[in-house]
Design a protein around this motif. Structure first.
Motif, PDB file in Angstrom:
ATOM      1  N   LYS A 129       0.836  -1.209   0.000  1.00 25.30           N
ATOM      2  CA  LYS A 129       0.000   0.000   0.000  1.00 25.30           C
ATOM      3  C   LYS A 129       0.875   1.266   0.000  1.00 25.30           C
ATOM      4  O   LYS A 129       0.641   2.192  -0.777  1.00 25.30           O
ATOM      5  CB  LYS A 129      -0.936  -0.016   1.215  1.00 25.30           C
ATOM      6  N   GLN A 130       1.914   1.262   0.840  1.00 24.43           N
ATOM      7  CA  GLN A 130       2.823   2.412   0.880  1.00 24.43           C
ATOM      8  C   GLN A 130       3.512   2.615  -0.467  1.00 24.43           C
ATOM      9  O   GLN A 130       3.659   3.741  -0.941  1.00 24.43           O
ATOM     10  CB  GLN A 130       3.892   2.225   1.979  1.00 24.43           C
TER      11      GLN A 130
ATOM     12  N   ILE B 103       1.023   4.243  -2.751  1.00 26.06           N
ATOM     13  CA  ILE B 103       0.756   5.647  -2.388  1.00 26.06           C
ATOM     14  C   ILE B 103       1.833   6.565  -2.968  1.00 26.06           C
ATOM     15  O   ILE B 103       1.568   7.700  -3.329  1.00 26.06           O
ATOM     16  CB  ILE B 103       0.628   5.797  -0.856  1.00 26.06           C
ATOM     17  N   LYS B 104       3.055   6.031  -3.084  1.00 23.71           N
ATOM     18  CA  LYS B 104       4.163   6.842  -3.615  1.00 23.71           C
ATOM     19  C   LYS B 104       3.986   7.186  -5.093  1.00 23.71           C
ATOM     20  O   LYS B 104       4.653   8.069  -5.613  1.00 23.71           O
ATOM     21  CB  LYS B 104       5.485   6.088  -3.430  1.00 23.71           C
TER      22      LYS B 104
ATOM     23  N   SER C  31      -1.904   7.647  -5.756  1.00 22.64           N
ATOM     24  CA  SER C  31      -1.765   8.128  -4.393  1.00 22.64           C
ATOM     25  C   SER C  31      -3.101   8.413  -3.696  1.00 22.64           C
ATOM     26  O   SER C  31      -3.355   7.948  -2.596  1.00 22.64           O
ATOM     27  CB  SER C  31      -0.905   9.396  -4.443  1.00 22.64           C
ATOM     28  N   GLU C  32      -3.964   9.156  -4.378  1.00 22.68           N
ATOM     29  CA  GLU C  32      -5.214   9.575  -3.732  1.00 22.68           C
ATOM     30  C   GLU C  32      -6.109   8.377  -3.401  1.00 22.68           C
ATOM     31  O   GLU C  32      -6.578   8.235  -2.276  1.00 22.68           O
ATOM     32  CB  GLU C  32      -5.945  10.557  -4.655  1.00 22.68           C
TER      33      GLU C  32
ATOM     34  N   SER D  66      -4.440   5.977  -0.700  1.00 22.88           N
ATOM     35  CA  SER D  66      -4.407   6.505   0.668  1.00 22.88           C
ATOM     36  C   SER D  66      -5.680   6.144   1.411  1.00 22.88           C
ATOM     37  O   SER D  66      -5.690   5.980   2.624  1.00 22.88           O
ATOM     38  CB  SER D  66      -4.271   8.025   0.668  1.00 22.88           C
ATOM     39  N   GLU D  67      -6.785   6.049   0.657  1.00 15.68           N
ATOM     40  CA  GLU D  67      -8.085   5.800   1.294  1.00 15.68           C
ATOM     41  C   GLU D  67      -8.512   4.344   1.238  1.00 15.68           C
ATOM     42  O   GLU D  67      -9.469   3.956   1.897  1.00 15.68           O
ATOM     43  CB  GLU D  67      -9.163   6.645   0.605  1.00 15.68           C
TER      44      GLU D  67
ATOM     45  N   THR E 246      -8.945   0.543   1.940  1.00 17.25           N
ATOM     46  CA  THR E 246      -8.714  -0.303   3.101  1.00 17.25           C
ATOM     47  C   THR E 246      -8.852  -1.793   2.757  1.00 17.25           C
ATOM     48  O   THR E 246      -8.443  -2.644   3.527  1.00 17.25           O
ATOM     49  CB  THR E 246      -9.723   0.012   4.222  1.00 17.25           C
TER      50      THR E 246
END
Lengths: 325, 189
Positions: A169-170, A173-174, A179-180, A183-184, A186
């Protein structure tokens, strides 16, 4: 305004389409696999998290009382009932319908080639899919790697390790484009699927069929869980020339486990604002009677034709795409 | 402004991103067989002109941008604003230097330009693909580069500099492609 009545595919493509259908039938005839032709309209749909049936209302009374009928997203359940009853190798080339968006590789109505081999495990069926690709579209030898190895090769992360999803996930996000959303996000499987599509599948060689095996158990769909490693399922997927071409399983045969998966799907659907779907009691009854040990695979026939014809869009290989259907 | 769902995405749709009006350049729907569908989208930011890629989860919705494009004819520059007029309503629209940008050197009075307006205010001016402008300065070019390799620079009445063939002279009007900034031909008066 002129009405667009003309076929979407060129005549040469329609000729190739007919030839490819004949080659498919020849392939299975030689192997003594029998063609079946199951129904398109059913009393039941599917519970799949990411699939929706189109439905229709029948005007006349039906013996089971319900007037609602589901257009089949694949002939899988019907074919498994034939398998339970007769324990024979079968294949089907049929139109299926999905309540999905239209895209470069997607038309709501399309043709699936689906087949089942009694007593085959997934490895044997993978070999047969690879042979079909070689025979029908001159593909080189298929490269087979596990889902875990694909993540390690292309992303240097073991997707089955503790804490891997958070790390993936990280990584997502990069990337500015993702990214957007990421980030949300789950949902663990959605994170894995996006990483797979955007960071791994995109790096596959174009000219070699790739078969990815042993998907995580959370993405088992209707595959058996591996006997030796409960983290993975005996599910495989084929990718070739940038196309997701086929999805197969060493088939789940345990009806109790099938019920658990239906329920799990429906819980997911409800949580994500999609209506829960009735469980197909015919399939469950057939599995209670006894589905033989078997493996099965569904392959997008139109996509195979796209590869053969080097077509850019699915519309180019359909007599009429949804835009002019 | 209306919201748009990803299923309505297509080239040319105007949406808001990072507080800036944008235009969708390309949209590809991706759906893994057993997974979440998403849209790979290429977006042009209409103020900065930057093209960025962004992936949207299918079913998400985004705010639409109040952007319109108008064909207006160029009138004059008052030192601060470039004034354009709607030939049908005679309504005048002033655009500032930021909106005019590079287009400045291609503006010819009475030429029809495409103005992009966000919430009523011009944010971009697109000159016609071809304009005709007079040469105010260029080397006589009679001697020297006779091999005709690269031509010579010429300054136009708007200040733009383009490469022209050696035989083209001061006072002549030439046709220029504004997209490439290249000389096309001489114009007979």
């Amino acid at each position: 305004m002129t009405t667009n009545w003309r076929p979407t595919a060129d005549w040469s493509v329609l000729v190739k389409r007919a030839e490819l259908m004949r080659q498919v039938r020849q392939f299975f005839y030689k192997r003594n696999v029998t063609e079946v032709d199951t129904h398109l309209l059913s009393q039941f749909g599917v519970t799949d998290c990411h699939l929706d049936n189109l439905t229709t209302e029948f005007k006349y009374p039906l013996p089971f009382g319900n007037k609602k009928l589901y257009l089949q997203t694949s002939p899988e359940y019907a074919m498994k009932r034939i398998l339970a009853a007769y324990k024979q190798d079968i294949y089907q080339l049929s139109h299926v319908v999905r309540d999905d968006e239209v895209g470069r590789f997607h038309n709501p109505e399309f043709t699936l080639l689906e087949w089942y081999r009694v007593s085959y495990d997934d490895t044997q069926l993978i070999t047969e899919v690879a042979e079909l690709l070689t025979e029908l579209c001159d593909a080189p030898e298929t490269r087979v790697i596990t889902y875990q190895q694909a993540f390690i090769n292309y992303l240097n992360i073991d997707p089955l390790a503790e804490g891997a999803v958070a790390e993936i996930k990280q990584n997502l996000i990069k990337r500015p484009a993702l990214s957007e959303w990421m980030s949300e996000e789950t949902d663990k499987d959605t994170i894995l699927q996006v990483a797979f599509s955007e960071l791994i599948e995109s790096q596959f060689p174009n000219d070699v069929p790739m078969c990815i095996t042993e998907f995580p158990q959370s993405q088992a769909a209707l595959a058996k869980i591996d006997k030796h490693d409960a983290r993975v399922a005996r599910r495989f997927e084929f990718y070739y020339r940038g196309v997701e071409l086929a999805n197969g399983y060493n088939e789940l045969t345990d009806p109790a486990e099938q019920r658990v998966r239906f329920k799990k799907d429906n819980r997911w659907r409800e949580k994500h604002g999609r209506e829960a779907q009735p469980e197909d009691t015919h399939l469950l009854a057939a599995m209670e009677f006894g589905l033989p040990a078997c493996s099965g695979v569904a392959l997008g026939f139109d996509r195979l034709l796209m590869i053969v014809c080097r077509a850019k869009t699915i519309a180019q290989v359909l007599p009429f795409s949804i835009d002019s259907a | 402004m209306a919201n748009y769902s990803t299923s309505e995405f297509k080239g040319g749709l105007k949406i808001m991103q990072d507080g800036e009006p944008c235009s969708i350049v390309e949209n590809e729907m991706v759906k893994p067989g057993k997974g979440q569908a998403f849209n790979r989208v290429k977006i042009r930011k209409l103020i900065s002109g930057k093209v960025v890629e962004k992936t949207f989860k299918s079913g998400e919705s985004v705010e639409g941008a109040d952007v319109i494009e108008l064909e207006l004819s160029y009138l004059y520059n008052d030192g601060e604003f470039w004034h354009f007029m709607n030939d049908e309503t005679f309504e005048q629209v002033p655009a500032d230097a930021k909106a005019v940008g590079e287009a400045e050197k291609w503006l010819v009075e009475q030429d029809l330009c495409t103005l992009t307006l966000w919430e009523g205010k011009p944010i971009n001016v697109q000159p016609p693909n071809f304009v005709e402008l007079e040469i105010t300065e260029t080397d006589p070019g009679l001697k020297g580069d006779t091999a005709g390799t690269g031509g010579k620079p010429a300054t136009l009445i708007t200040g733009a500099v383009v490469r022209v063939p050696l035989f083209v002279q001061i006072g002549e009007v030439i046709k220029v492609d504004t997209r490439s900034g290249e000389y096309v031909s001489r114009v007979q008066k």
